[in-house]
Design an enzyme around this catalytic site. Structure first.
Site, mmCIF file in Angstrom:
data_model
loop_
_atom_site.group_PDB
_atom_site.id
_atom_site.type_symbol
_atom_site.label_atom_id
_atom_site.label_comp_id
_atom_site.label_asym_id
_atom_site.label_seq_id
_atom_site.Cartn_x
_atom_site.Cartn_y
_atom_site.Cartn_z
ATOM 1 N N GLU A 55 0.695 -1.538 0.129
ATOM 2 C CA GLU A 55 0.162 0.151 0.291
ATOM 3 C C GLU A 55 0.889 1.592 -0.080
ATOM 4 O O GLU A 55 1.110 2.255 -0.583
ATOM 5 C CB GLU A 55 -0.773 0.290 1.595
ATOM 6 C CG GLU A 55 -1.574 1.459 1.638
ATOM 7 C CD GLU A 55 -2.222 1.543 2.431
ATOM 8 O OE1 GLU A 55 -2.800 0.915 3.239
ATOM 9 O OE2 GLU A 55 -1.795 1.692 3.520
ATOM 10 N N ASP A 102 -5.749 -3.586 -3.061
ATOM 11 C CA ASP A 102 -5.844 -2.137 -3.552
ATOM 12 C C ASP A 102 -4.909 -1.921 -3.727
ATOM 13 O O ASP A 102 -3.947 -0.184 -4.645
ATOM 14 C CB ASP A 102 -6.891 -1.164 -2.275
ATOM 15 C CG ASP A 102 -5.782 -1.383 -1.497
ATOM 16 O OD1 ASP A 102 -4.902 -3.006 -0.720
ATOM 17 O OD2 ASP A 102 -5.493 -0.946 -0.664
#
Length: 377
Positions: free
Chosen positions: A55, A116
């Site tokens: 991330e 993500d």
């Protein structure tokens, strides 16, 4: 007021009047990189034993692109490829967690993927390929996008095609799927379709407002959602706990606020989140933790949560709420570091970089999800 304006200018927090007129440097990113980005290209989280996540790396790629900082982009990409992507992001989903291992060495702690981060990495690579005329970046980004589609996308009852939170561990039983709403920014889903991904991305973008509405019964997003044959509902995390909206769900409001109002489906997403927007409008700041039924568990949220809501209220033309939120945020910037909070926390800076970068018109997402940056006319 004059001293406050000088401070804002020094930090690069002055709002510009148009995307084309934005200044070319981004002091907030420079301060962030000086504090969190090491010489090798790794984002270090000092509050988590020096750990690095996919991330963090993916966000750093995006921010360095917005800042027109190709050198930092290249360093972050090189470290990510070599240490998380087994040397080739076109063939390997990056491991999500890297740091101090139990045997005393440093390396991958958990080889599972974080979808993500993978999506933000692919998006930033493809856009960097276009904006910096780097076909090699675009080629790697498109290959990674295909890898995501083949390894991290499932067909889930009542949600259709959806991006799973990772490659493994989120479909623990034949009729059980765990989803994370913050992992699916609508602009990135539409951009993936635009980049040539087609289905499943087009289907995911169309389905997102539907199941997000179903799983936000009081108008607040949840950190986690569980789907089964009977439908989808707010859920405790896969590893246990309680159903709530907090540090993951806060990004759902951020993504929706930054989405171009002309984007298909964003009006339904905003409608699904109306409980949160009304709460902030009434109280001047968001809560830290909220139950799916709207019960507020903790009110004292990090100030970065206030930053998150700036894009939505600016687009809505609610200048009173924007000013209240800005006062909250700007009061927490430390002049000596140019960062939010003392000491500065990794996650707070990332939320604020997205929100303030958007507010200052350093970047925009077009209605098809593609990126517009202030330094490229």
């Amino acid at each position: 007021m004059r001293n406050a304006c000088r401070l804002l200018a020094a930090m690069g927090l002055v709002v510009v009047s148009s995307l084309a007129g934005a200044e070319t440097t981004w002091p907030f990113w420079d301060h962030y990189a000086a504090h969190f980005l090491d010489s090798q290209g790794r984002i270090v989280d000092p509050d988590r034993d020096g750990r690095t996540t996919s991330e963090a790396q993916s966000y750093a790629l995006f921010f360095s692109l917005v800042a027109n900082d190709p050198n930092s982009f290249a360093r972050v990409l090189r470290w990510t490829t070599e240490n998380l992507g087994a040397g080739d992001l076109a063939k390997n989903l990056p491991a999500w967690s890297w740091g101090h291992k139990q045997d005393g060495s440093w390396g991958v702690i958990d080889g599972n993927s974080a979808a993500d981060a993978d999506l933000w990495t692919a998006y930033s690579l493809i856009e960097a390929g276009e904006l910096w005329n780097r076909p090699d970046y675009g080629k790697t980004g498109r290959a990674l996008l295909s890898l995501i589609a083949s390894e991290e996308v499932s067909v889930v009852p009542h949600a259709g095609r959806v991006l799973m939170p990772g490659r493994a561990g989120f479909h623990p039983a034949e009729d059980t799927w765990f989803l994370n709403p913050s992992y699916l920014p609508l602009p990135l889903l539409l951009a993936a379709d635009h980049f040539g991904g087609g289905d499943p991305w087009r289907q995911m973008a169309a389905n997102l407002p539907v199941w997000l509405m179903q799983t936000s019964p009081a108008g607040f997003a949840s950190d986690w959602v569980m789907c089964d044959r009977n439908g989808c509902a707010p859920s405790a995390p896969p590893n246990g706990g309680v159903a709530e909206g907090s540090y993951d769900a806060i990004r759902v409001y951020l993504w929706s606020g930054m989405t171009d109002p002309r984007t298909p489906g964003v009006d339904k997403i905003v409608e699904a989140l109306e409980g949160a927007f009304q709460y902030v409008r009434l109280h001047g700041e968001p809560p830290e933790v909220v139950r799916p039924d709207g019960e507020i568990v903790r009110t004292q949220a990090p100030v970065s949560f206030s930053a998150v809501f700036l894009p939505y209220f600016q687009t809505a033309g609610d200048h009173k709420t924007v000013l209240r939120l800005q006062r909250n945020v700007l009061a927490e910037f430390a002049p000596e570091t140019g960062l939010l909070g003392t000491p500065p926390q990794y996650y707070d800076q990332n939320l604020a970089l997205f929100a303030l970068g958007w507010q200052q018109q350093r970047f925009r997402f077009a209605s098809d999800g593609t990126l517009r940056v202030s330094w490229k006319r």
